[in-house]
Motif scaffolding. Structure first.
Motif, mmCIF file in Angstrom:
data_model
loop_
_atom_site.group_PDB
_atom_site.id
_atom_site.type_symbol
_atom_site.label_atom_id
_atom_site.label_comp_id
_atom_site.label_asym_id
_atom_site.label_seq_id
_atom_site.Cartn_x
_atom_site.Cartn_y
_atom_site.Cartn_z
ATOM 1 N N VAL A 261 0.861 -1.181 0.000
ATOM 2 C CA VAL A 261 0.000 0.000 0.000
ATOM 3 C C VAL A 261 0.893 1.225 0.000
ATOM 4 N N LYS A 262 0.615 2.155 -0.918
ATOM 5 C CA LYS A 262 1.342 3.421 -0.962
ATOM 6 C C LYS A 262 0.364 4.541 -0.643
ATOM 7 N N MET A 263 0.784 5.424 0.241
ATOM 8 C CA MET A 263 -0.022 6.592 0.575
ATOM 9 C C MET A 263 0.404 7.743 -0.321
ATOM 10 N N LYS A 264 -0.582 8.524 -0.778
ATOM 11 C CA LYS A 264 -0.239 9.740 -1.510
ATOM 12 C C LYS A 264 0.488 10.696 -0.569
ATOM 13 N N SER A 265 0.090 10.688 0.711
ATOM 14 C CA SER A 265 0.744 11.492 1.736
ATOM 15 C C SER A 265 0.494 10.836 3.082
ATOM 16 N N PRO A 266 1.470 10.814 4.002
ATOM 17 C CA PRO A 266 1.249 10.239 5.333
ATOM 18 C C PRO A 266 0.488 11.193 6.253
ATOM 19 N N VAL A 267 0.100 12.347 5.728
ATOM 20 C CA VAL A 267 -0.650 13.349 6.479
ATOM 21 C C VAL A 267 -1.970 13.578 5.755
ATOM 22 N N PHE A 268 -3.077 13.656 6.520
ATOM 23 C CA PHE A 268 -4.371 13.902 5.903
ATOM 24 C C PHE A 268 -5.159 14.929 6.694
ATOM 25 N N ILE A 269 -6.183 15.483 6.046
ATOM 26 C CA ILE A 269 -7.069 16.448 6.700
ATOM 27 C C ILE A 269 -8.490 15.886 6.747
ATOM 28 N N ASP A 270 -9.102 15.678 5.584
ATOM 29 C CA ASP A 270 -10.475 15.185 5.552
ATOM 30 C C ASP A 270 -10.659 13.966 4.652
ATOM 31 N N ARG A 271 -9.579 13.522 3.998
ATOM 32 C CA ARG A 271 -9.651 12.354 3.128
ATOM 33 C C ARG A 271 -8.298 11.671 3.049
ATOM 34 N N GLY B 75 -14.726 11.839 3.984
ATOM 35 C CA GLY B 75 -15.562 11.950 5.168
ATOM 36 C C GLY B 75 -14.813 11.785 6.478
ATOM 37 N N LEU B 76 -13.538 12.105 6.508
ATOM 38 C CA LEU B 76 -12.744 11.941 7.724
ATOM 39 C C LEU B 76 -12.532 13.263 8.458
ATOM 40 N N ASN B 77 -13.272 14.278 8.086
ATOM 41 C CA ASN B 77 -13.105 15.612 8.661
ATOM 42 C C ASN B 77 -13.444 15.665 10.151
ATOM 43 N N ASP B 78 -14.358 14.817 10.616
ATOM 44 C CA ASP B 78 -14.796 14.861 12.014
ATOM 45 C C ASP B 78 -13.858 14.147 12.986
ATOM 46 N N LEU B 79 -12.860 13.454 12.474
ATOM 47 C CA LEU B 79 -11.911 12.793 13.367
ATOM 48 C C LEU B 79 -11.034 13.827 14.068
ATOM 49 N N PRO B 80 -10.688 13.586 15.333
ATOM 50 C CA PRO B 80 -9.788 14.514 16.019
ATOM 51 C C PRO B 80 -8.382 14.460 15.424
ATOM 52 N N TYR B 81 -7.646 15.535 15.579
ATOM 53 C CA TYR B 81 -6.270 15.592 15.099
ATOM 54 C C TYR B 81 -5.408 14.640 15.911
ATOM 55 N N GLY B 82 -4.413 14.058 15.270
ATOM 56 C CA GLY B 82 -3.518 13.168 15.989
ATOM 57 C C GLY B 82 -2.926 12.098 15.093
ATOM 58 N N VAL B 83 -2.336 11.085 15.733
ATOM 59 C CA VAL B 83 -1.668 9.986 15.036
ATOM 60 C C VAL B 83 -2.613 8.789 14.997
ATOM 61 N N TYR B 84 -2.705 8.167 13.839
ATOM 62 C CA TYR B 84 -3.575 7.004 13.628
ATOM 63 C C TYR B 84 -2.784 5.873 12.997
ATOM 64 N N THR B 85 -3.324 4.684 13.111
ATOM 65 C CA THR B 85 -2.797 3.527 12.390
ATOM 66 C C THR B 85 -3.812 3.155 11.318
ATOM 67 N N LEU B 86 -3.349 3.086 10.090
ATOM 68 C CA LEU B 86 -4.189 2.667 8.975
ATOM 69 C C LEU B 86 -3.888 1.207 8.694
ATOM 70 N N GLU B 87 -4.920 0.371 8.734
ATOM 71 C CA GLU B 87 -4.786 -1.047 8.419
ATOM 72 C C GLU B 87 -5.596 -1.325 7.157
ATOM 73 N N VAL B 88 -4.925 -1.769 6.113
ATOM 74 C CA VAL B 88 -5.582 -2.078 4.847
ATOM 75 C C VAL B 88 -5.423 -3.564 4.595
ATOM 76 N N SER B 89 -6.542 -4.234 4.286
ATOM 77 C CA SER B 89 -6.470 -5.672 4.011
ATOM 78 C C SER B 89 -7.232 -6.005 2.737
ATOM 79 N N ARG B 90 -6.711 -7.032 2.080
ATOM 80 C CA ARG B 90 -7.324 -7.551 0.854
ATOM 81 C C ARG B 90 -7.122 -9.059 0.916
ATOM 82 N N GLY B 91 -8.202 -9.775 1.231
ATOM 83 C CA GLY B 91 -8.062 -11.215 1.436
ATOM 84 C C GLY B 91 -7.210 -11.476 2.664
ATOM 85 N N ASP B 92 -6.164 -12.280 2.514
ATOM 86 C CA ASP B 92 -5.269 -12.585 3.634
ATOM 87 C C ASP B 92 -4.134 -11.582 3.781
ATOM 88 N N ASP B 93 -3.980 -10.716 2.784
ATOM 89 C CA ASP B 93 -2.921 -9.697 2.830
ATOM 90 C C ASP B 93 -3.355 -8.520 3.689
#
Length: 84
Positions: A3-13, A56-74
Motif C-alpha cells: 500500500v502506498k499513501m499519496k501522503s502520510p498526512v491527511f485532513i479530511d480524506r 468523510g474523515l473531517n470529524d476525526l480529532p487531530y492526531g496519530v492514527y494507524t491505517l490497516e488495509v487488508s485484501r483477502g489474507d494480505d
C-alpha cells in the motif's frame, strides 16, 4: 500487498494505492493511538482499480492514527497523521 499513501498526512480524506489490482473486497480501518477503531471502509475493488479515496474523515480529532488495509489474507499497517 503493498500500500502506498499519496501522503502520510491527511485532513479530511485519505488516498492510497494498492499494488496488483484485482477484483476483490478491500477493507481499511483507522485506529487511534489507543487501538480503538475510529473509522472503517469496506469497498469492492474493480479489476484494474489501484487508487482508493476515503472521504468523510473531517470529524476525526487531530492526531496519530494507524491505517490497516487488508485484501483477502494480505494486510498492511502504517502510521499516519491527521493535521489542521
Amino acid at each position: 500487498m503493498l500500500v502506498k499513501m499519496k501522503s502520510p498526512v491527511f485532513i479530511d480524506r485519505l488516498t492510497f494505492e494498492v499494488d496488483h489490482p484485482q477484483k476483490c473486497l478491500v477493507k481499511a480501518v483507522l485506529k487511534d493511538d489507543k487501538g480503538s477503531v475510529c473509522s472503517a471502509l469496506e469497498t469492492e475493488a474493480e479489476k484494474d482499480q489501484q487508487i482508493f479515496n476515503w472521504i468523510g474523515l473531517n470529524d476525526l480529532p487531530y492526531g496519530v492514527y494507524t491505517l490497516e488495509v487488508s485484501r483477502g489474507d494480505d494486510e498492511m499497517k502504517m502510521r499516519i497523521v491527521k493535521r489542521v
